[in-house]
Scaffold this active site. Structure first.
Site, PDB file in Angstrom:
ATOM      1  N   LYS A  13     -49.840 -12.754 -40.406  1.00  0.00           N
ATOM      2  CA  LYS A  13     -49.303 -11.576 -39.722  1.00  0.00           C
ATOM      3  C   LYS A  13     -50.419 -10.886 -38.951  1.00  0.00           C
ATOM      4  CE  LYS A  13     -45.531 -10.164 -42.773  1.00  0.00           C
ATOM      5  NZ  LYS A  13     -45.045  -9.022 -43.577  1.00  0.00           N
TER       6      LYS A  13
ATOM      7  N   GLU B 299     -40.661 -15.005 -44.006  1.00  0.00           N
ATOM      8  CA  GLU B 299     -40.246 -13.811 -44.741  1.00  0.00           C
ATOM      9  C   GLU B 299     -38.734 -13.640 -44.879  1.00  0.00           C
ATOM     10  OE1 GLU B 299     -41.391  -9.898 -43.303  1.00  0.00           O
ATOM     11  OE2 GLU B 299     -42.473  -9.622 -45.180  1.00  0.00           O
TER      12      GLU B 299
ATOM     13  N   HIS C 291     -44.817   3.060 -49.469  1.00  0.00           N
ATOM     14  CA  HIS C 291     -44.659   3.467 -48.071  1.00  0.00           C
ATOM     15  C   HIS C 291     -44.186   4.906 -47.969  1.00  0.00           C
ATOM     16  CE1 HIS C 291     -44.292  -1.076 -47.056  1.00  0.00           C
ATOM     17  NE2 HIS C 291     -45.551  -0.663 -47.052  1.00  0.00           N
TER      18      HIS C 291
ATOM     19  N   ASN D  80     -44.043  -7.373 -51.715  1.00  0.00           N
ATOM     20  CA  ASN D  80     -43.802  -5.933 -51.524  1.00  0.00           C
ATOM     21  C   ASN D  80     -43.652  -5.191 -52.844  1.00  0.00           C
ATOM     22  OD1 ASN D  80     -43.951  -5.889 -48.769  1.00  0.00           O
ATOM     23  ND2 ASN D  80     -41.778  -6.351 -48.498  1.00  0.00           N
TER      24      ASN D  80
ATOM     25  N   ARG E 153     -41.235 -14.114 -49.926  1.00  0.00           N
ATOM     26  CA  ARG E 153     -42.375 -13.338 -49.442  1.00  0.00           C
ATOM     27  C   ARG E 153     -42.197 -11.855 -49.776  1.00  0.00           C
ATOM     28  NH1 ARG E 153     -46.012 -14.498 -44.105  1.00  0.00           N
ATOM     29  NH2 ARG E 153     -47.429 -12.769 -44.427  1.00  0.00           N
TER      30      ARG E 153
HETATM   31  P1  NAD Z   1     -60.201  -1.468 -42.820  1.00  0.00           P
HETATM   32  O1  NAD Z   1     -60.255  -2.672 -41.989  1.00  0.00           O
HETATM   33  O2  NAD Z   1     -59.995  -0.173 -42.138  1.00  0.00           O
HETATM   34  O3  NAD Z   1     -61.523  -1.393 -43.695  1.00  0.00           O
HETATM   35  C1  NAD Z   1     -61.707  -0.293 -44.560  1.00  0.00           C
HETATM   36  C2  NAD Z   1     -63.069   0.356 -44.345  1.00  0.00           C
HETATM   37  O4  NAD Z   1     -64.072  -0.522 -44.824  1.00  0.00           O
HETATM   38  C3  NAD Z   1     -63.424   0.631 -42.886  1.00  0.00           C
HETATM   39  O5  NAD Z   1     -64.023   1.911 -42.822  1.00  0.00           O
HETATM   40  C4  NAD Z   1     -64.449  -0.440 -42.542  1.00  0.00           C
HETATM   41  O6  NAD Z   1     -65.365   0.014 -41.584  1.00  0.00           O
HETATM   42  C5  NAD Z   1     -65.106  -0.660 -43.869  1.00  0.00           C
HETATM   43  N1  NAD Z   1     -65.696  -1.974 -44.105  1.00  0.00           N
HETATM   44  C6  NAD Z   1     -65.264  -3.198 -43.731  1.00  0.00           C
HETATM   45  N2  NAD Z   1     -66.040  -4.157 -44.248  1.00  0.00           N
HETATM   46  C7  NAD Z   1     -66.996  -3.528 -44.960  1.00  0.00           C
HETATM   47  C8  NAD Z   1     -68.100  -3.977 -45.737  1.00  0.00           C
HETATM   48  N3  NAD Z   1     -68.344  -5.281 -45.922  1.00  0.00           N
HETATM   49  N4  NAD Z   1     -68.884  -3.045 -46.322  1.00  0.00           N
HETATM   50  C9  NAD Z   1     -68.619  -1.733 -46.173  1.00  0.00           C
HETATM   51  N5  NAD Z   1     -67.589  -1.247 -45.475  1.00  0.00           N
HETATM   52  C10 NAD Z   1     -66.789  -2.147 -44.873  1.00  0.00           C
HETATM   53  O7  NAD Z   1     -59.038  -1.556 -43.916  1.00  0.00           O
HETATM   54  P2  NAD Z   1     -58.603  -2.692 -44.956  1.00  0.00           P
HETATM   55  O8  NAD Z   1     -58.260  -1.968 -46.196  1.00  0.00           O
HETATM   56  O9  NAD Z   1     -59.551  -3.815 -45.010  1.00  0.00           O
HETATM   57  O10 NAD Z   1     -57.243  -3.219 -44.296  1.00  0.00           O
HETATM   58  C11 NAD Z   1     -56.169  -2.352 -44.075  1.00  0.00           C
HETATM   59  C12 NAD Z   1     -55.360  -2.842 -42.891  1.00  0.00           C
HETATM   60  O11 NAD Z   1     -54.875  -4.146 -43.195  1.00  0.00           O
HETATM   61  C13 NAD Z   1     -54.144  -1.991 -42.554  1.00  0.00           C
HETATM   62  O12 NAD Z   1     -54.083  -1.769 -41.162  1.00  0.00           O
HETATM   63  C14 NAD Z   1     -52.970  -2.839 -42.998  1.00  0.00           C
HETATM   64  O13 NAD Z   1     -51.821  -2.620 -42.202  1.00  0.00           O
HETATM   65  C15 NAD Z   1     -53.508  -4.223 -42.804  1.00  0.00           C
HETATM   66  N6  NAD Z   1     -52.861  -5.244 -43.634  1.00  0.00           N
HETATM   67  C16 NAD Z   1     -52.420  -6.361 -43.026  1.00  0.00           C
HETATM   68  C17 NAD Z   1     -51.827  -7.357 -43.765  1.00  0.00           C
HETATM   69  C18 NAD Z   1     -51.395  -8.617 -43.085  1.00  0.00           C
HETATM   70  O14 NAD Z   1     -50.691  -9.428 -43.690  1.00  0.00           O
HETATM   71  N7  NAD Z   1     -51.792  -8.847 -41.851  1.00  0.00           N
HETATM   72  C19 NAD Z   1     -51.682  -7.215 -45.147  1.00  0.00           C
HETATM   73  C20 NAD Z   1     -52.149  -6.056 -45.750  1.00  0.00           C
HETATM   74  C21 NAD Z   1     -52.742  -5.066 -44.983  1.00  0.00           C
END
Ligand code: NAD
Ligand code: ZN
Length: 359
Positions: A141, A235, A250, A243, A239
């Site tokens: 995704k 999905e 949410h 959730n 899948r």
């Molecule tokens: P993010 O990418 O914002 O990272 C979180 C924070 O960690 C950021 O401030 C970033 O700068 C920092 N960061 C990244 N790598 C780091 C590292 N190695 N060391 C220190 N800091 C680091 O958020 P996330 O939690 O990784 O991902 C959330 C996003 O993922 C949301 O937008 C959500 O919608 C999406 N998501 C997508 C799917 C999918 O199937 N595509 C599934 C779940 C979530």
């Protein structure tokens, strides 16, 4: 009849471990392109550039590095346009790989750029948060947000490989470890209950923020998501098990204005509610299985001022709700999920009430 083989199931590998850059270096040798696009989270670029750059520049003559701003706001049309402009102005070809290095935000945005520019560039995910390693980099995704809601514009697009390199996690904040933890707990709840014991052990040994200690759980989580997605690529059914806790989460995220509560906090609370609802329908799951992890979250839901009835009504209005039915993922027992379409609002209201009493 014309048989069509869809390409949504292209095979690729998820590499997990520490110090994976030599493996990445070897992997990119297959690309004939002389240049590559690297879309990197700003923090990761600042702190880990010296680590990943040599592995890529040994093969590619030129690396075009696009810095992805930190935070959810990077999943916007504005940043998407900046990235597409950047990529096209560098003169890419269909064979130019795009390497996404960062958390879920970077992965979702970069994946969507890779999916859409020239109708598809080879994509390599290098997830750098726990959440991205166990969740967002797997399943194909990609996408950005719209003012109407999160993740509403995007596509399914599979990477050529994922390199989940724990070395990046050395700089991850405790808050982000906890954020990813919820998804790992989720995999335990819906498929592998023994994972909860493994997490508990990791906590007891005071190694909660140590990448090396996490590697077996990262592998198990990545495998679990891969399995569930493979069982249901577009999905339609299983899948949805992913959730678990998220239907409630949410609403919590929304009620908190998407700022007050992290996704992981909301999912943790949501899983408690889902356990309550499961038990109301005859399961006998001990809530302590999850509640023993509560101290990690320091979570208070005091700011949720809506009543359980109002929260239930918000659930009903969710864009994904069909025919006014709330679709919950519940458990028959630990590790055995099922989809439950709810008419009985009392059940849902009571589960909200029980959850709010806990937090
Ligand atoms: P993010 O990418 O914002 O990272 C979180 C924070 O960690 C950021 O401030 C970033 O700068 C920092 N960061 C990244 N790598 C780091 C590292 N190695 N060391 C220190 N800091 C680091 O958020 P996330 O939690 O990784 O991902 C959330 C996003 O993922 C949301 O937008 C959500 O919608 C999406 N998501 C997508 C799917 C999918 O199937 N595509 C599934 C779940 C979530
Ligand atoms: Zn989630």
């Amino acid at each position: 009849l014309i048989p069509v083989q869809t390409s949504t199931q292209d095979k690729y590998n998820i590499h997990t471990g520490l110090q994976l850059m030599p493996e990445l270096e070897k992997f990119v040798e297959q690309f004939p392109s002389r240049s590559a696009i690297v879309m990197v989270d700003a923090f990761v670029l600042e702190h880990h550039r010296h680590y990943f750059e040599p592995a890529l520049s040994s093969h590619f003559k030129r690396l075009h590095v696009f810095e992805v701003p930190r935070g959810e706001k990077a999943k916007s049309f504005e940043v998407y346009k900046q990235a597409v402009d950047f990529v096209l102005e560098k003169g890419v070809e269909r064979s130019t790989p795009l390497i996404a290095i960062g958390g879920g935000v970077t992965g979702d945005l970069s994946g969507f750029v890779a999916a859409t520019v020239l109708r598809g560039l080879p994509l390599i995910h290098v997830p750098t948060t726990l959440l991205a390693m166990v969740d967002s980099s797997i399943g194909g995704k990609t996408g950005i947000n719209h003012q109407v809601g999160k993740n509403l514009v995007g596509s399914f697009y599979q990477p050529r490989a994922v390199f989940a390199d724990g070395t990046f996690l050395s700089t991850l904040s405790r808050k982000e470890w906890v954020n990813g933890l919820s998804e790992v707990l989720k995999y335990g709840m819906i498929r592998h209950p023994e994972m909860l014991d493994d997490i508990a052990l990791l906590l007891e040994s005071n190694r909660f923020t140590e990448a090396e200690a996490w590697l077996p759980l990262i592998r198990k989580s990545a495998q679990t998501k891969t399995d569930i997605v493979a069982e249901d690529v577009l999905e339609s059914g299983k899948r949805a098990f992913l959730n678990f806790g998220h239907t409630y989460a949410h609403v919590i995220e929304r009620e908190g204005g998407y700022q007050r509560y992290s996704h992981g906090e909301a999912v943790f609370a949501g899983m408690i509610a889902a356990v309550e609802a499961s038990n109301a329908l005859g399961a006998s799951i001990n809530p302590t299985n999850l509640l023993k992890f509560k101290p990690l979250y320091e979570l208070s839901l005091d700011e949720i001022t809506s009543s359980p009835a109002e929260l239930t009504e918000i659930m009903r209005k969710d864009k994904k709700v069909k025919d006014n039915q709330i679709r919950l993922i519940l458990l028959e027992k630990m590790g055995t999920p099922y989809i439950h379409e709810v008419n009985d609002t009392e059940l849902v209201e009571q589960s909200w009430q029980n959850m709010l009493n806990v937090f």
